[in-house]
Design a protein around this motif. Structure first.
Motif, PDB file in Angstrom:
ATOM      1  N   PRO A 270      47.560  20.322  36.947  1.00 53.27           N
ATOM      2  CA  PRO A 270      47.811  21.297  35.911  1.00 53.27           C
ATOM      3  C   PRO A 270      46.915  22.062  35.288  1.00 53.27           C
ATOM      4  O   PRO A 270      45.432  21.778  35.040  1.00 53.27           O
ATOM      5  N   LEU A 271      47.310  23.220  34.786  1.00 52.60           N
ATOM      6  CA  LEU A 271      46.063  24.225  34.283  1.00 52.60           C
ATOM      7  C   LEU A 271      45.315  23.609  33.168  1.00 52.60           C
ATOM      8  O   LEU A 271      44.076  23.886  33.135  1.00 52.60           O
ATOM      9  N   ASP A 272      45.724  22.860  32.277  1.00 51.29           N
ATOM     10  CA  ASP A 272      44.963  22.402  31.033  1.00 51.29           C
ATOM     11  C   ASP A 272      44.034  21.308  31.615  1.00 51.29           C
ATOM     12  O   ASP A 272      43.119  20.641  30.707  1.00 51.29           O
ATOM     13  N   GLU A 273      44.065  20.977  32.709  1.00 50.35           N
ATOM     14  CA  GLU A 273      42.948  19.909  33.390  1.00 50.35           C
ATOM     15  C   GLU A 273      42.077  20.333  34.396  1.00 50.35           C
ATOM     16  O   GLU A 273      41.236  19.735  34.851  1.00 50.35           O
ATOM     17  N   GLU A 275      39.684  22.928  34.167  1.00 55.40           N
ATOM     18  CA  GLU A 275      38.211  22.904  33.440  1.00 55.40           C
ATOM     19  C   GLU A 275      37.542  21.308  33.460  1.00 55.40           C
ATOM     20  O   GLU A 275      36.488  21.452  33.806  1.00 55.40           O
ATOM     21  N   THR A 276      38.378  20.551  33.069  1.00 53.93           N
ATOM     22  CA  THR A 276      37.772  18.980  33.028  1.00 53.93           C
ATOM     23  C   THR A 276      37.540  18.817  34.266  1.00 53.93           C
ATOM     24  O   THR A 276      36.383  18.054  34.406  1.00 53.93           O
ATOM     25  N   THR A 298      51.685  23.442  39.877  1.00 49.89           N
ATOM     26  CA  THR A 298      53.107  22.988  39.609  1.00 49.89           C
ATOM     27  C   THR A 298      53.569  22.548  40.804  1.00 49.89           C
ATOM     28  O   THR A 298      53.399  23.318  41.882  1.00 49.89           O
ATOM     29  N   MET A 315      41.268  29.926  38.386  1.00 49.22           N
ATOM     30  CA  MET A 315      40.894  29.134  37.208  1.00 49.22           C
ATOM     31  C   MET A 315      39.542  28.016  37.777  1.00 49.22           C
ATOM     32  O   MET A 315      38.494  28.022  37.105  1.00 49.22           O
ATOM     33  N   TYR A 319      35.667  28.456  36.430  1.00 50.01           N
ATOM     34  CA  TYR A 319      34.911  27.083  35.641  1.00 50.01           C
ATOM     35  C   TYR A 319      33.736  26.824  36.484  1.00 50.01           C
ATOM     36  O   TYR A 319      33.026  25.937  35.922  1.00 50.01           O
TER      37      TYR A 319
END
Length: 426
Positions: A270-273, A275-276, A298, A315, A319
């Motif tokens: 998912p988008l919020d992971e 960068e991590t 998705t 993304m 990053y």
């Protein structure tokens, strides 16, 4: 000596000179990157290729995967897919056949391209065992290494090898479980073999022997991501991170031995992971080139997964991911055809460029396009487009009566009106 050993001795090879010119960096920047493990240039003593630099400070590269399946074995179509991928601007090809004559398919695909070609040797080892003895669990360990060497001699430049799956990795997977199961074919093959035979992964247990083969034939090691998530709800779980830990350690060992190394990353994130994942993998691997498989952001858009993947790839590139594996619209549904391969490569190329605009601050082409649109310079717009032929085709099919404008606005073209007003004010 290997290219890594040359770099460590301060020798600037022809490959380094070519890549430096392509990327607009100094030759010593490339040499230091290879010596330190942050840049790779896949090569082979068995065929000449178009050199491609992958790693820190370089443009994000795109891989195009092709290959037969057990249902569709059409070698001519695979050759067309290779050509379609190269025509669309892919930087590398991966040949991942699981059906037909493995040697013939790979030989034909390699002969059809000037790009570096990758493979996954364990596919052939396990499937040959299934054909001969009835199941993948009967794969003989020596066959993994024999086939790796055979594929290297065909001129394979880099190989995805599942070194990070070991008993500890499987324990993490079994204790946690998965919402989406195991989506990696190589991961599934190895997991089944290890559990049935109660043995350690030979690619992990005999890693030094594997490295001897890779070094002898100058093959770049891409540490396979067999525990990657097949659903966004499994992203960044313990099994994936355990495999990363092992691959990071083995990547260091391989580089110390003079082998170029790429670290593979996850598939559904998912988008919020994102960068991590990128920063974790870069940090743990010592900033080795990072190969992101997609990622799919998705799980609900079959038929459009090239677009879903492009969102994640942009993304990832931003990053710090260095290498993107394309996804086609047919992902999760069917073996792609040449047209879908072509579309998939362009989707990933756009994503790579979008990421590089941030990561490398490469915005000159976009600035030039802005000027060309302002000036209604259609020829310049076509030449600056990532796919000039498609841009020309669309405009020619729906040409405006006003040759300066397009049929989106026609007589009320904002740029044309504004330009006239500005000229009067001047």
């Amino acid at each position: 000596m290997s290219i890594v050993e040359d770099a460590r001795k301060g020798i600037i090879t022809e490959e380094m000179k070519v890549v430096a010119a392509q990327e607009g960096v100094t030759e010593d920047f490339i040499r230091r990157g290879i010596a330190g493990g942050q840049i790779v240039i896949p090569v082979s003593p068995y065929r000449k290729v178009k050199f491609c630099g992958i790693g820190g400070g370089l443009k994000t590269k795109v891989n195009c995967s092709v290959g037969t399946s057990t249902d569709i074995v059409d070698v001519d179509m695979e050759v067309e897919k290779v050509k379609a991928g190269e025509r669309a601007g892919a930087d590398t090809i991966m040949e991942l056949s699981t059906g037909g004559d493995f040697v013939e398919v790979r030989r034909r695909c390699i002969e059809a391209t000037t790009l570096s070609v990758g493979s996954v040797p364990l596919y052939q080892a396990f499937i040959e065992a299934a054909r001969k003895d009835g199941a993948v669990i009967h794969m003989r360990e020596d066959d993994l290494f024999r086939i790796t060497e055979e594929q290297a001699k065909l001129g394979t430049n880099f190989m995805a090898i599942h070194t990070g799956i070991n008993r500890i990795t499987l324990e993490r997977l079994q204790r946690q479980g998965r919402h989406g199961g195991l989506c990696s074919r190589g991961g599934a093959f190895l997991t089944a073999w290890m559990l049935h035979n109660d043995k350690e992964n030979p690619l992990y247990a005999e890693f030094d022997y594997l490295c001897e083969i890779l070094k002898e034939h100058e093959v770049t090691l891409s540490t396979g991501n067999g525990m990657r998530a097949g659903a966004v709800h499994d992203a960044t779980d313990r099994a994936q991170i355990q495999e990363l830990i092992i691959n990071a350690e083995l990547g260091d060992r391989a580089h110390e031995m003079g082998i170029q190394v790429i670290v593979e990353g996850p598939g559904h994130v998912p988008l919020d992971e994102i960068e991590t994942n990128v920063k974790l993998m870069k940090r743990m691997s010592g900033n080795k080139p990072f190969y992101m498989l997609g990622p799919i952001v998705t799980d609900i858009a079959p038929g459009y997964d090239d677009r879903v993947s492009a969102i994640g790839a942009a993304m990832s590139s931003m990053y710090g991911a260095d290498f993107i594996c394309y996804v086609t619209p047919a992902e999760h549904l069917a073996l792609p055809n040449p047209e879908e391969v072509y579309e998939g490569v362009f989707s990933s190329r756009i994503a790579a460029h979008v990421g590089d605009m941030i990561k490398l601050n490469k915005r000159d082409q976009d600035l030039a396009m802005g000027h060309a649109r302002r000036d209604l310079d259609w020829e310049a717009q076509f030449n600056l487009a990532i796919n000039p032929a498609r841009a020309r085709q669309i405009r020619s099919e729906r040409a405006s009566a006003d040759t300066d404008a397009c049929t989106m606005c026609g007589d009320y073209c904002a740029l044309k009106i504004a330009n006239k007003v500005i000229k009067k004010l001047d």
